[in-house]
Design an enzyme around this catalytic site. Structure first.
Site, PDB file in Angstrom:
ATOM      1  N   SER A 273       0.820  -1.212   0.000  1.00  0.00           N
ATOM      2  CA  SER A 273       0.000   0.000   0.000  1.00  0.00           C
ATOM      3  C   SER A 273       0.860   1.271   0.000  1.00  0.00           C
ATOM      4  O   SER A 273       2.008   1.257   0.441  1.00  0.00           O
ATOM      5  CB  SER A 273      -0.914   0.024   1.224  1.00  0.00           C
ATOM      6  OG  SER A 273      -1.641  -1.178   1.331  1.00  0.00           O
TER       7      SER A 273
HETATM    8  N1  SAH Z   1      -0.493  -5.178   4.115  1.00  0.00           N
HETATM    9  C1  SAH Z   1       0.247  -5.433   2.892  1.00  0.00           C
HETATM   10  C2  SAH Z   1      -0.556  -5.083   1.650  1.00  0.00           C
HETATM   11  C3  SAH Z   1      -1.384  -6.197   1.329  1.00  0.00           C
HETATM   12  S1  SAH Z   1      -2.217  -6.302  -0.219  1.00  0.00           S
HETATM   13  C4  SAH Z   1       1.579  -4.761   2.857  1.00  0.00           C
HETATM   14  O1  SAH Z   1       1.908  -4.000   3.788  1.00  0.00           O
HETATM   15  O2  SAH Z   1       2.335  -5.011   1.923  1.00  0.00           O
HETATM   16  C5  SAH Z   1      -3.487  -7.429   0.340  1.00  0.00           C
HETATM   17  C6  SAH Z   1      -3.027  -8.819   0.651  1.00  0.00           C
HETATM   18  O3  SAH Z   1      -4.160  -9.534   1.103  1.00  0.00           O
HETATM   19  C7  SAH Z   1      -2.492  -9.589  -0.564  1.00  0.00           C
HETATM   20  O4  SAH Z   1      -1.203 -10.053  -0.299  1.00  0.00           O
HETATM   21  C8  SAH Z   1      -3.498 -10.745  -0.711  1.00  0.00           C
HETATM   22  O5  SAH Z   1      -2.883 -11.949  -1.141  1.00  0.00           O
HETATM   23  C9  SAH Z   1      -4.017 -10.868   0.697  1.00  0.00           C
HETATM   24  N2  SAH Z   1      -5.323 -11.537   0.811  1.00  0.00           N
HETATM   25  C10 SAH Z   1      -6.421 -11.421   0.015  1.00  0.00           C
HETATM   26  N3  SAH Z   1      -7.423 -12.200   0.478  1.00  0.00           N
HETATM   27  C11 SAH Z   1      -6.952 -12.823   1.583  1.00  0.00           C
HETATM   28  C12 SAH Z   1      -7.511 -13.751   2.516  1.00  0.00           C
HETATM   29  N4  SAH Z   1      -8.766 -14.221   2.405  1.00  0.00           N
HETATM   30  N5  SAH Z   1      -6.747 -14.172   3.534  1.00  0.00           N
HETATM   31  C13 SAH Z   1      -5.466 -13.725   3.692  1.00  0.00           C
HETATM   32  N6  SAH Z   1      -4.875 -12.850   2.852  1.00  0.00           N
HETATM   33  C14 SAH Z   1      -5.605 -12.391   1.815  1.00  0.00           C
END
Ligand code: SAH
Length: 220
Positions: free
Chosen positions: A64
């Protein structure tokens, strides 16, 4: 690039992207000055680590924008004593910021590869109060519940019921909610068995994908 150049970029990011837009919690600003974002991005994007945007990471996901990380973190109102659940470890950057501001962080990611990479960086940085879990974060992580705070870093149509259950009384939950073009960052507070809600701002996140929605060919 020398580490001191990254530190200078980090300070500039905090001043121009965060403080000027109203992030004011001194602990959040200090954590954002300390976490080396360049370690969490792909090598080819390192020179853009402190630019004012989200960046691609492995598995088609994103890290993000720094401002959104700071905004969500500030909304969690952390004092240092809390146990926090993060859904969506991604690069591990947000987890690192939370680790500096909370007692313990549990972070769930559905892509094992992302979790492994994040774990390596967090370990190199000596952040040992983060527990990484591979799995479906829409189900939460009952073994460590209840959580004083929950941060969902992927967008869904509503707060998954398991997360509401695993949130402690008076706990705060921050999540982008809504369809892809109309997501809003929301802050929920658990009062008894209902949630109070406050809207923060329009955002754009990758989707929260529950296990049952994963197409079979994508499971390998
Ligand atoms: N917080 C992260 C940004 C994450 S982007 C950072 O600091 O880099 C969102 C993430 O959520 C992605 O990696 C995606 O794979 C994950 N995601 C999506 N659905 C999910 C689920 N049901 N359970 C766990 N992770 C999930």
């Amino acid at each position: 690039m020398p580490a001191s150049d990254y530190a200078a970029q980090r300070d500039a990011m905090v001043e121009h992207q965060l403080q000027r837009r109203g992030i004011s919690d001194p602990r959040v600003l200090e954590a954002m000055r300390r976490v080396p974002r360049e370690r969490f991005v792909l090598p080819e994007f390192r020179h853009e680590a402190y630019s004012d945007q989200a960046l691609p990471i492995a598995c088609g996901q994103t890290i993000s924008q720094p401002y959104i990380v700071a905004l969500m973190t500030e909304a969690l109102q952390l004092s240092g004593t809390e146990k926090v659940l993060e859904v969506g470890t991604g690069s591990g950057y947000q987890a690192a910021v939370l680790a500096l501001l909370a007692r313990k962080v549990v972070s769930i990611e559905r892509h094992e590869e992302l979790s492994r990479r994040a774990g390596r960086v967090l370990q190199e940085l000596g952040l040992d109060n983060v527990l990484l879990v591979v799995g479906d974060g829409t189900k939460g992580y009952p073994p460590e519940a209840p959580y004083d705070r929950i941060l969902v870093t992927a967008a869904g149509p509503e707060v998954p019921p398991a997360l509401i259950e695993q949130l402690a009384p008076d706990g705060l939950l921050v999540m982008p909610v809504g369809p892809p073009e109309h997501q809003v960052l929301r802050v929920y507070r658990k009062r008894g068995d209902h949630l109070e809600v406050e809207q923060l701002c329009p955002v754009r996140f990758v989707p929260l994908i529950p296990d049952e929605q994963t197409p079979p060919e994508a499971e390998e």
